[in-house]
Scaffold this active site. Structure first.
Site, mmCIF file in Angstrom:
data_model
loop_
_atom_site.group_PDB
_atom_site.id
_atom_site.type_symbol
_atom_site.label_atom_id
_atom_site.label_comp_id
_atom_site.label_asym_id
_atom_site.label_seq_id
_atom_site.Cartn_x
_atom_site.Cartn_y
_atom_site.Cartn_z
ATOM 1 N N SER A 1 -9.884 2.234 2.525
ATOM 2 C CA SER A 1 -8.942 2.927 1.663
ATOM 3 C C SER A 1 -7.975 1.996 0.940
ATOM 4 O O SER A 1 -7.375 2.412 -0.048
ATOM 5 C CB SER A 1 -8.142 3.934 2.501
ATOM 6 O OG SER A 1 -7.332 3.275 3.454
ATOM 7 N N LYS B 1 0.855 -1.197 0.000
ATOM 8 C CA LYS B 1 0.000 0.000 0.000
ATOM 9 C C LYS B 1 0.883 1.236 0.000
ATOM 10 O O LYS B 1 1.865 1.308 0.753
ATOM 11 C CB LYS B 1 -0.905 -0.017 1.247
ATOM 12 C CG LYS B 1 -1.927 1.119 1.297
ATOM 13 C CD LYS B 1 -2.830 1.013 2.532
ATOM 14 C CE LYS B 1 -3.943 2.057 2.520
ATOM 15 N NZ LYS B 1 -4.844 1.947 3.698
ATOM 16 N N SER C 1 -10.352 0.061 6.783
ATOM 17 C CA SER C 1 -9.696 0.098 5.463
ATOM 18 C C SER C 1 -8.979 -1.171 5.036
ATOM 19 O O SER C 1 -8.536 -1.262 3.898
ATOM 20 C CB SER C 1 -8.707 1.252 5.410
ATOM 21 O OG SER C 1 -9.390 2.441 5.155
HETATM 22 N N1 GLN Z 1 -13.465 4.667 5.637
HETATM 23 C C1 GLN Z 1 -12.925 5.170 6.867
HETATM 24 C C2 GLN Z 1 -12.547 6.621 6.708
HETATM 25 O O1 GLN Z 1 -12.781 7.143 5.692
HETATM 26 C C3 GLN Z 1 -11.782 4.346 7.325
HETATM 27 C C4 GLN Z 1 -10.545 4.621 6.602
HETATM 28 C C5 GLN Z 1 -9.410 3.799 7.108
HETATM 29 O O2 GLN Z 1 -9.598 2.801 7.794
HETATM 30 N N2 GLN Z 1 -8.211 4.246 6.782
HETATM 31 O O3 GLN Z 1 -12.031 7.224 7.586
#
Ligand code: GLN
Length: 494
Positions: A159, A78, A183
């Site tokens: 994400s 990532k 995410s």
């Molecule tokens: N979807 C969540 C957010 O937008 C979690 C994102 C994440 O876990 N990095 O904050």
């Protein structure tokens, strides 16, 4: 068998038996990336030459008798993990040309164990999002599509959408990911693969671009639960460079996958039964409980009464920490700079205005608001108190049960142009995943079935702090019972 069709465990076995070389395995994955990445956009940066060089070095080590636990296995990273000498963007314009002079601890651990890096996987900008559509490098396409509607492009979740799409489409045997509010688990669920967010403190955050430091955790995504277990063992471990890293032993997570669930007590939190939840998800959850009962587990109804406050609490705490962490991108120390004619403040403003996109700016504004003198007590402090109550709900639950089973997401993957203009609808994606982050607990998403439109649906196993072994045991039992073998339309060799 095509080299890209191996599981990570299968590839390790084949390498160990001399049936193929890392060079062959890596080349096959790079060819798959070349063929499919123009469509999927799962990678921001592909490091083909480096990967081939690393594969040959791995083969040479193997020939000399040095064989690490991940020797020769090609992975996607990532693009939130700093990789020495390789551009690390966090999918943001502000880090668009940033080349870190150091390697994150997690990726260094993987390299130590013999892994080969194919490149840097796409994500939502600074890991803020649930659809990978906030990336400054463009969205990622989910390799799955709806059975009767193959032309609608679906999101891979976020994400870690690039990591999940790459693994599902067989462009990598596994990938690193991070999870602040879901995410790892939500994109794994949307792409029909497994992913675990370990206990907070299990993997070092050092060298991972920070979003919300008290919630961020690294973890793996892979096509099987056991593959996740193998990767997590390499990624984990105490790191004196991260003050929140936990000095606890790293067990053989893969061995735990075979334990079975006989005698385990599995909790079903009644507050996770949401109004308006699709019947298919409710049915899958029930199916999962039936599978575990058939394997000898005891199913116990439990209550986690503060669950309904988890999402609003998360969306106060996470932006607050983000606004503080992102203050470092000022155009002075590193990253992009927009030269300004005026004073220093003008430089900050122009740089940040040009460097961050709307979602990141929204989070910074929410964060600075809830931390501001007039509203700190009403929002931030209140959220911290509610967070403690959410954690206490789980502490009490562990007196009754050994693991908790819930759905992973409230829906299957959605269309690339759905929910995009409604931030709150987007935030609802995280309703089942954020409690584990707020409480610091391990959570695993495991594919368990398909919906009526042929899209993967997943269940989530939540465990006690540092008891990933039980989580893996339960997740493996579900994986065996589900026998999930459906494949996405877009994949290497299809
Ligand atoms: N979807 C969540 C957010 O937008 C979690 C994102 C994440 O876990 N990095 O904050």
């Amino acid at each position: 068998m095509r080299p890209t069709d191996f599981t990570l465990r299968g590839a390790l076995d084949a390498l160990n038996e001399g049936l193929l070389t890392s060079e062959e395995l890596t080349r096959a994955h790079l060819e798959a990336i070349e063929a499919l990445n123009p469509r999927l956009n799962a990678f921001i940066t592909v490091t083909a030459d480096r990967a081939m060089e690393a594969a040959r070095a791995s083969d040479a080590r193997r020939a000399a008798g040095t064989v690490g636990p991940l020797e020769g296995v090609p992975l996607a990273i990532k693009d939130l993990f700093c990789t020495q000498g390789v551009r690390t963007t966090a999918a943001s314009r502000i880090l668009g040309e940033f080349i870190p002079p150091y390697e994150s601890t997690v990726t260094a651990n993987l390299l130590r164990d013999g892994a080969v890096f194919l490149g840097k996987a796409n994500l939502d900008e600074f890991a803020m999002g649930s659809s990978n559509s906030t990336s400054a490098f463009g969205g990622v396409e989910n390799p799955w599509s709806r059975r009767n509607d193959p032309d609608t492009r679906l999101v891979p979740g976020g994400s870690s959408g690039g990591s999940a799409a790459a693994v599902a489409a067989r462009l990598a045997l596994g990938a690193t990911a991070t999870d602040t509010g879901g995410s790892i688990r939500q994109p794994a669920a949307f792409c029909g693969i497994a992913g675990i967010k370990p206990t907070y403190g299990r993997c070092s955050r050092w060298g991972v671009v920070a979003f919300a430091s008290s919630l961020d955790q690294a973890g793996p995504v892979a096509r099987t639960v056991e593959d996740c277990a193998i990767l997590l063992r390499s990624m984990s471990g105490f790191d004196p460079k991260d003050s929140t890293s936990a000095d606890v032993a790293v067990p053989d997570f893969a061995a735990a996958c075979a334990r079975g669930v006989r005698g385990l007590r599995i909790g079903v939190p009644r507050e996770y039964r949401l109004d308006g939840m699709p019947a298919e998800i409710e049915a899958l959850w029930q199916q999962g409980l039936d599978w575990l009962r058939a394997e000898g587990a005891e199913i116990v109804d439990i209550s986690l009464p503060h669950t309904k406050h988890a999402l609003p609490t998360y969306y106060v705490v996470a932006p607050a920490e983000a606004s503080s962490n992102l203050a470092r991108y000022d155009g002075v120390r590193y990253g992009a700079r927009v030269e300004a004619g005026g004073d220093l403040k003008d430089l900050y403003e122009r740089t940040r205005a040009a460097g961050f996109s709307d979602e990141v700016k929204r989070r910074i504004m929410i964060g600075t608001y809830v931390l501001s003198a007039g509203y700190y007590d009403a929002y931030y402090l209140k959220a911290q108190k509610v967070r403690a109550l959410i954690k206490r709900d789980f502490d009490l639950a562990w007196q009754q049960v050994d693991a908790i089973l819930t759905p992973a997401t409230p829906s299957a993957a959605f269309g690339a142009d759905e929910k995009q203009d409604d931030p709150v609808a987007m935030y609802l994606n995280d309703v089942f995943t954020v409690p584990a982050n707020l409480a610091g607990l391990p959570g695993l998403a495991v594919p368990a079935g398909l919906d009526a439109r042929g899209l993967p649906l997943a269940l989530q196993v939540i465990g006690r702090p540092f008891d990933e072994e039980t989580v893996f045991a339960v997740g493996s039992a579900i994986e065996r019972s589900a026998g999930f073998d459906a494949l996405p339309a877009v994949r290497a060799g299809a």
